[in-house]
Design a protein around this motif. Sequence first.
Motif, PDB file in Angstrom:
ATOM      1  N   PHE A 125      52.453 -30.889  12.422  1.00  0.00           N
ATOM      2  CA  PHE A 125      51.517 -30.241  13.339  1.00  0.00           C
ATOM      3  C   PHE A 125      52.300 -29.790  14.568  1.00  0.00           C
ATOM      4  CE2 PHE A 125      47.016 -31.012  12.112  1.00  0.00           C
ATOM      5  CZ  PHE A 125      46.486 -29.892  12.730  1.00  0.00           C
ATOM      6  N   HIS A 126      53.127 -28.765  14.403  1.00  0.00           N
ATOM      7  CA  HIS A 126      54.102 -28.372  15.421  1.00  0.00           C
ATOM      8  C   HIS A 126      53.488 -28.104  16.790  1.00  0.00           C
ATOM      9  CE1 HIS A 126      53.115 -23.989  15.377  1.00  0.00           C
ATOM     10  NE2 HIS A 126      52.663 -24.289  14.176  1.00  0.00           N
ATOM     11  N   ASP A 168      39.148 -21.641  20.605  1.00  0.00           N
ATOM     12  CA  ASP A 168      39.075 -20.528  19.659  1.00  0.00           C
ATOM     13  C   ASP A 168      40.475 -20.088  19.273  1.00  0.00           C
ATOM     14  OD1 ASP A 168      39.949 -18.077  21.327  1.00  0.00           O
ATOM     15  OD2 ASP A 168      38.326 -18.868  22.559  1.00  0.00           O
ATOM     16  N   SER A 169      40.568 -19.536  18.083  1.00  0.00           N
ATOM     17  CA  SER A 169      41.832 -19.010  17.568  1.00  0.00           C
ATOM     18  C   SER A 169      41.508 -17.894  16.589  1.00  0.00           C
ATOM     19  CB  SER A 169      42.649 -20.113  16.878  1.00  0.00           C
ATOM     20  OG  SER A 169      41.903 -20.705  15.818  1.00  0.00           O
ATOM     21  N   MET A 170      42.476 -17.036  16.344  1.00  0.00           N
ATOM     22  CA  MET A 170      42.234 -15.920  15.434  1.00  0.00           C
ATOM     23  C   MET A 170      43.550 -15.344  14.936  1.00  0.00           C
ATOM     24  SD  MET A 170      43.243 -12.803  16.964  1.00  0.00           S
ATOM     25  CE  MET A 170      42.084 -11.494  16.624  1.00  0.00           C
ATOM     26  N   VAL A 171      43.451 -14.622  13.825  1.00  0.00           N
ATOM     27  CA  VAL A 171      44.540 -13.757  13.385  1.00  0.00           C
ATOM     28  C   VAL A 171      43.922 -12.404  13.059  1.00  0.00           C
ATOM     29  CG1 VAL A 171      46.054 -15.571  12.511  1.00  0.00           C
ATOM     30  CG2 VAL A 171      44.340 -14.574  10.994  1.00  0.00           C
ATOM     31  N   LEU A 197      43.485 -22.436   9.698  1.00  0.00           N
ATOM     32  CA  LEU A 197      43.667 -22.111  11.110  1.00  0.00           C
ATOM     33  C   LEU A 197      42.851 -23.022  12.026  1.00  0.00           C
ATOM     34  CD1 LEU A 197      45.241 -20.011  12.779  1.00  0.00           C
ATOM     35  CD2 LEU A 197      43.197 -18.569  12.744  1.00  0.00           C
ATOM     36  N   GLY A 198      41.616 -23.296  11.631  1.00  0.00           N
ATOM     37  CA  GLY A 198      40.743 -24.121  12.459  1.00  0.00           C
ATOM     38  C   GLY A 198      41.248 -25.534  12.657  1.00  0.00           C
ATOM     39  N   THR A 199      42.102 -25.994  11.759  1.00  0.00           N
ATOM     40  CA  THR A 199      42.655 -27.339  11.905  1.00  0.00           C
ATOM     41  C   THR A 199      43.414 -27.488  13.219  1.00  0.00           C
ATOM     42  OG1 THR A 199      43.977 -29.035  10.776  1.00  0.00           O
ATOM     43  CG2 THR A 199      44.788 -26.777  10.641  1.00  0.00           C
ATOM     44  N   TYR A 200      43.993 -26.388  13.734  1.00  0.00           N
ATOM     45  CA  TYR A 200      44.644 -26.432  15.045  1.00  0.00           C
ATOM     46  C   TYR A 200      43.608 -26.719  16.136  1.00  0.00           C
ATOM     47  CZ  TYR A 200      48.860 -24.274  13.027  1.00  0.00           C
ATOM     48  OH  TYR A 200      49.984 -24.008  12.290  1.00  0.00           O
ATOM     49  N   ASN A 201      42.460 -26.044  16.048  1.00  0.00           N
ATOM     50  CA  ASN A 201      41.385 -26.275  17.017  1.00  0.00           C
ATOM     51  C   ASN A 201      40.923 -27.725  16.967  1.00  0.00           C
ATOM     52  OD1 ASN A 201      41.477 -23.442  16.150  1.00  0.00           O
ATOM     53  ND2 ASN A 201      39.711 -23.121  17.467  1.00  0.00           N
ATOM     54  N   PHE A 210      47.602 -22.005  23.058  1.00  0.00           N
ATOM     55  CA  PHE A 210      48.086 -23.313  22.597  1.00  0.00           C
ATOM     56  C   PHE A 210      48.782 -23.236  21.244  1.00  0.00           C
ATOM     57  CE2 PHE A 210      43.595 -23.337  21.082  1.00  0.00           C
ATOM     58  CZ  PHE A 210      43.758 -23.663  19.745  1.00  0.00           C
ATOM     59  N   MET A 211      48.417 -22.248  20.414  1.00  0.00           N
ATOM     60  CA  MET A 211      49.027 -22.167  19.089  1.00  0.00           C
ATOM     61  C   MET A 211      50.454 -21.646  19.121  1.00  0.00           C
ATOM     62  SD  MET A 211      46.147 -20.979  16.335  1.00  0.00           S
ATOM     63  CE  MET A 211      47.461 -20.670  15.168  1.00  0.00           C
ATOM     64  N   HIS A 212      50.737 -20.731  20.018  1.00  0.00           N
ATOM     65  CA  HIS A 212      52.077 -20.139  20.099  1.00  0.00           C
ATOM     66  C   HIS A 212      52.587 -20.228  21.531  1.00  0.00           C
ATOM     67  CE1 HIS A 212      50.125 -18.154  16.592  1.00  0.00           C
ATOM     68  NE2 HIS A 212      51.284 -18.439  16.036  1.00  0.00           N
ATOM     69  N   ALA A 213      52.552 -21.448  22.061  1.00  0.00           N
ATOM     70  CA  ALA A 213      52.925 -21.660  23.463  1.00  0.00           C
ATOM     71  C   ALA A 213      54.361 -21.260  23.745  1.00  0.00           C
ATOM     72  CB  ALA A 213      52.699 -23.124  23.842  1.00  0.00           C
TER      73      ALA A 213
END
Length: 326
Positions: free
Chosen positions: A65-66, A91-94, A118-122, A217-220
Amino acid sequence: MTRTSTQSSSLCLIVSTSNGLSSPFVQEKHVLLEKPSTSNSSEANILFNLPELSLPNAPVLLEAFHVRFHPAVHLFLSFIDPAAVMHVHTDSMVPVFITDKGGIEFNYKLSGGSMMMLGTYNFGMLRMIFGAEPTECLECQTSIFGDGVHDRCDYRFAAKFAFPNGGVGEAMTTMRGSILWKPSEARVTMKEIVVTDKTIPEMQEKVRTRKVTLHGFMHAFVWHRIDVEDSYVIREKVKGMIVKAWVESESHKAYSYKDAGGEFGNPPGETWWMSYRYQLEEFVNRVKGRKTQYWISGDDSLNQMKMIDTAYEKSGLGLRPTSAFV
């Protein structure tokens, strides 16, 4: 759950296959396992409770979980009191052109779906912010293609969870988003607290409501910003009449622990390190028996899968299928 022995001299392995293809444990090898670690919590319970993991000098098993290893995430958390968290929005998206309808992300047999991919990051961010596990999935709305082929794989979802302190956490994700990329976001609203201030009259009180937002937060490691907004009010204790109100705001960034400063000390790290690099550093530290700055335990990974399971159950789409390799 497959246990594969090998004559290779390799000490460590990185397993990056889809969680729907296998949940491997390689005997006498340290494993960095792509997240999500398994397809459901039943698999996770087997994997993270394998007898080999409780032996002396047991091999290291880490869910990759990087995102959770980046300094920006930990600086963000330092502005938050988990017990005082009232509401969290994530929230997150691609963009739509990143995913393909025929890809593994929408293949139910391979445990596809936006919550899993993707939602697992949230979900992971919600658990870190509250410092606890959700007590219930209150609701989970999903969007599917409805073509008779991908009917059990969500490409968009919105879920709400209740947490032990009475707070509510929300998670939203789409894998068919706008062509204009929006950075992921975690926005925290905390309960009002009384702040000690000896400069005001005794019949008055000073209170603060804090909002903390982490953009990206996903690509800090590419870009992020932490916004801290404190709303202050001085009011009469008895009648509640507001005497004064104002807002104080500040922004922060932490591409390294040196940037974060303070309590984080100065462990290895450079501003150009990706979150994957911070994760790999900790993995190697654990393999070599050194102290780690942050770690994801087997119980943590198991609880992560339980949260995903509750959301899929609430949505009506059902759990992701158990792998044929179990």
